[in-house]
Design an enzyme around this catalytic site. Structure first.
Site, PDB file in Angstrom:
ATOM      1  N   CYS B  56       0.780  -1.302   0.066  1.00 39.63           N
ATOM      2  CA  CYS B  56       0.105  -0.063   0.276  1.00 39.63           C
ATOM      3  C   CYS B  56       0.798   1.305  -0.002  1.00 39.63           C
ATOM      4  CB  CYS B  56      -0.946  -0.151   1.156  1.00 39.63           C
ATOM      5  SG  CYS B  56      -0.282  -0.102   2.868  1.00 39.63           S
ATOM      6  N   ASP B  58       2.565   2.302   2.445  1.00 40.30           N
ATOM      7  CA  ASP B  58       3.072   3.093   3.725  1.00 40.30           C
ATOM      8  C   ASP B  58       4.373   3.029   4.036  1.00 40.30           C
ATOM      9  OD1 ASP B  58       0.173   3.334   4.033  1.00 40.30           O
ATOM     10  OD2 ASP B  58      -0.130   1.968   5.716  1.00 40.30           O
ATOM     11  N   CYS B  81      -2.005   5.128   6.323  1.00 36.83           N
ATOM     12  CA  CYS B  81      -3.462   5.381   6.734  1.00 36.83           C
ATOM     13  C   CYS B  81      -3.795   5.378   8.016  1.00 36.83           C
ATOM     14  CB  CYS B  81      -4.162   4.258   5.898  1.00 36.83           C
ATOM     15  SG  CYS B  81      -3.837   2.841   6.643  1.00 36.83           S
ATOM     16  N   CYS B 125      -2.041  -3.325   7.840  1.00 40.96           N
ATOM     17  CA  CYS B 125      -1.139  -1.983   8.322  1.00 40.96           C
ATOM     18  C   CYS B 125      -0.526  -2.425   9.688  1.00 40.96           C
ATOM     19  CB  CYS B 125      -2.215  -1.004   8.202  1.00 40.96           C
ATOM     20  SG  CYS B 125      -3.390  -0.624   7.122  1.00 40.96           S
TER      21      CYS B 125
END
Lengths: 381, 157
Positions: B56, B58, B81, B125
């Protein structure tokens, strides 16, 4: 609440609700049956169809009612691909289309069709010359959207449409985002198939139309009845069609004035954001854009984190298209424009509408200034 | 109109049924007021890690300060996020004060449990904070080994 996600959906207008409520209360007939109430329902349906046709300069017989933009796109692409299988198996589209077009094309590839996905330049525009270069004798359909849902960039559909016509190729355009915002006229767009959706113009959800130019070869997706000239079976949802026609008529009545006001608000918002927040990029800024759409990249902060902070302050916005919410991949539209994945991930979309006020914009700019500074103080980039 | 959270509970929908993002109050608290944000000057007592989540995009930087094998301080910065920010914040809270040995046992599940759960598709995450933590511990241990080796070198005739 401040609602800045009009490209996702819009609140239904009370005038539209009144029309639909009255019809739902007083008229239940099946528009395809034989008796008084049915004929009345049929009359409402056909009057509404004619009104919608009038709004885009089409004939009533060229309007096929569907369940919305996604179905219209599916009907246009799958329907034309099936009807024209004898001609060839090649389609041309762009890499920035709505998923309802892209996924449909990808699905056709699994069925043996070949699809060319054209690139866009850094301003988010498809080059008509590239379209022409991609044409082969096998090409049966060109599908290029009227304006992009994420950036608002308006595509040169008129040129592409004439070119397609010259080559005798069916041209489809997804005009879901443009209806009610800028003129959508069959004669100007030169398209054989045009997808429209009701809930983007303050109408009810679950209704849309596909404009089908007379004589365009098309197979139905939904079979079972002879409704919609055999192109879309199913009992006609005439209250929704009436709601859509009311909504689009109302939108067109004030379109020019609304567009001017909304453009002013959008431009003020972008100027103030650029003045108060450093490291901002307005995606598609160099292009002709829809009046209401602003696609903003804030260097070094995650888009979803901005959205959640906005949400906690009662401001509704979006990252890319609503369909991508929750998916982890960055916007295909922004990647196609050459943004790197971090930039694409740092982008939000604000889309204004007829009820957006000066105060909404002031409050949003203030909120964003605070949020970006806060997230940057955390950011590792 | 009913509160959407009530409707959500009544529908018994779980987080896997759709892309609805529903963060609980603890997650929102750690997102809006992340703990231990900052940086540290490099030093022999400091371990550092920079990790990214390729799925993603990150990214996270994390520093630990170690005294007598105890993590006495942690700082982090994150581009990510809400899930990444909240889980990183909680991971630093959990690890602060632990011995290196104990901190190495921490998992992303511990972080998620401490937060009272996060949406299913945001679970990946939570790996970021833990991965950064483990990498910072490795960095610290490696530094100690190199320092020791240098000390040994000095002892040589």
């Amino acid at each position: 609440m401040i609602y800045l996600d009009h490209n996702a959906t819009t609140p239904i207008r009370t005038e539209v609700l009144d029309v639909m409520g009255e019809l739902q209360r007083t008229l239940f007939g099946n528009a395809s049956s034989y008796y008084g109430p049915a004929r009345e329902a049929r009359a409402v349906l056909e009057k509404s169809r004619a009104e919608i046709a009038g709004c885009i300069g089409a004939n009533p017989g060229e309007i096929v009612c569907t369940s919305g933009g996604s179905e219209s796109n599916n009907l246009a692409i799958r329907g034309a691909a099936r009807a024209l299988r004898g001609k060839g198996r090649h389609l041309i589209t762009s890499s920035i289309e709505h998923p309802a077009v892209l996924k449909t094309c990808q699905d056709l590839e699994r069925d043996g069709y070949r699809v060319t996905y054209l690139p866009v330049d850094s301003r988010g525009m498809v080059d008509p010359a590239e379209v022409e270069r991609a044409i082969t004798p096998e090409t049966l359909l060109i599908s290029i959207m009227h304006a992009n849902n994420e950036t608002g960039v308006i595509q040169p559909v008129s040129i592409i449409g004439s070119m397609a016509g010259k080559h005798g190729i069916v041209f489809h355009t997804d005009a879901v985002q443009t209806l009610g915002k800028i003129p959508v006229q069959v004669s100007e767009i030169n398209a054989d198939l045009i997808s429209l959706s009701s809930h983007k113009v303050h109408g009810p959800k679950g209704i849309g139309v596909l404009y089908v130019r007379k004589g365009t070869p098309l197979h139905p997706l939904i079979t079972g009845g002879s409704q919609e000239r055999g192109l879309r079976a199913g009992t006609e949802n005439f209250p929704a069609v009436a709601g859509f026609s009311a909504a689009v008529s109302l939108a067109l009545n004030t379109m020019e004035r609304d567009a001017a006001r909304i453009t002013g608000l959008r431009d003020r918002m972008e100027t103030e954001i650029a003045n108060r927040i450093r490291g901002v990029k307005i995606n598609g800024a160099g292009s002709n854009r829809l009046p209401n759409t602003s696609n903003l990249c804030f260097k070094g902060v995650d888009g979803e984190s901005i959205l959640l902070h906005l949400d906690l302050k009662g401001i509704c916005a979006s990252s890319g298209s609503a369909c991508s919410t929750g998916s982890e991949s960055p916007s295909h539209v922004l990647l196609a424009m050459g943004l790197d994945p971090h930039q694409a991930q740092s982008t939000i979309r604000l889309s204004l509408g007829r009820e957006t006020s000066e105060q909404d914009i002031t409050a949003t700019v203030d909120a964003l200034t605070m949020i970006i500074s806060r997230l940057r103080s955390i950011s590792s980039l | 109109m009913q509160d959407w959270k009530d409707l959500y509970r009544q529908s018994q929908a779980d987080e896997t049924t759709g892309p609805i993002l529903f963060y609980n109050d603890t997650v929102l608290d750690h997102f809006t007021n992340p703990r231990n944000v900052g940086e540290m000057e490099p030093g022999e007592r400091v371990g550092f890690a920079l990790v990214g989540d390729p799925t993603c995009g990150d990214q996270m930087k994390l520093w630990i300060r170690v005294e007598d094998d105890i993590i006495t301080d942690i700082k982090f910065r994150s581009f990510g996020c809400p899930g990444a920010i909240a889980t990183s914040s909680m991971a630093t809270e959990l690890a602060k004060g632990l011995s290196l040995e104990e901190a190495r046992e921490l998992t992303d599940d511990d972080v998620i449990t401490a937060l009272g759960g996060i949406p299913e598709h945001k679970k990946h995450c939570s790996l970021l904070g833990i991965t950064a933590m483990q990498a910072a511990i490795q960095d610290y241990l490696l530094k100690q080994m190199m320092a020791e080796a240098e000390d040994t070198d000095d002892d040589l005739p």
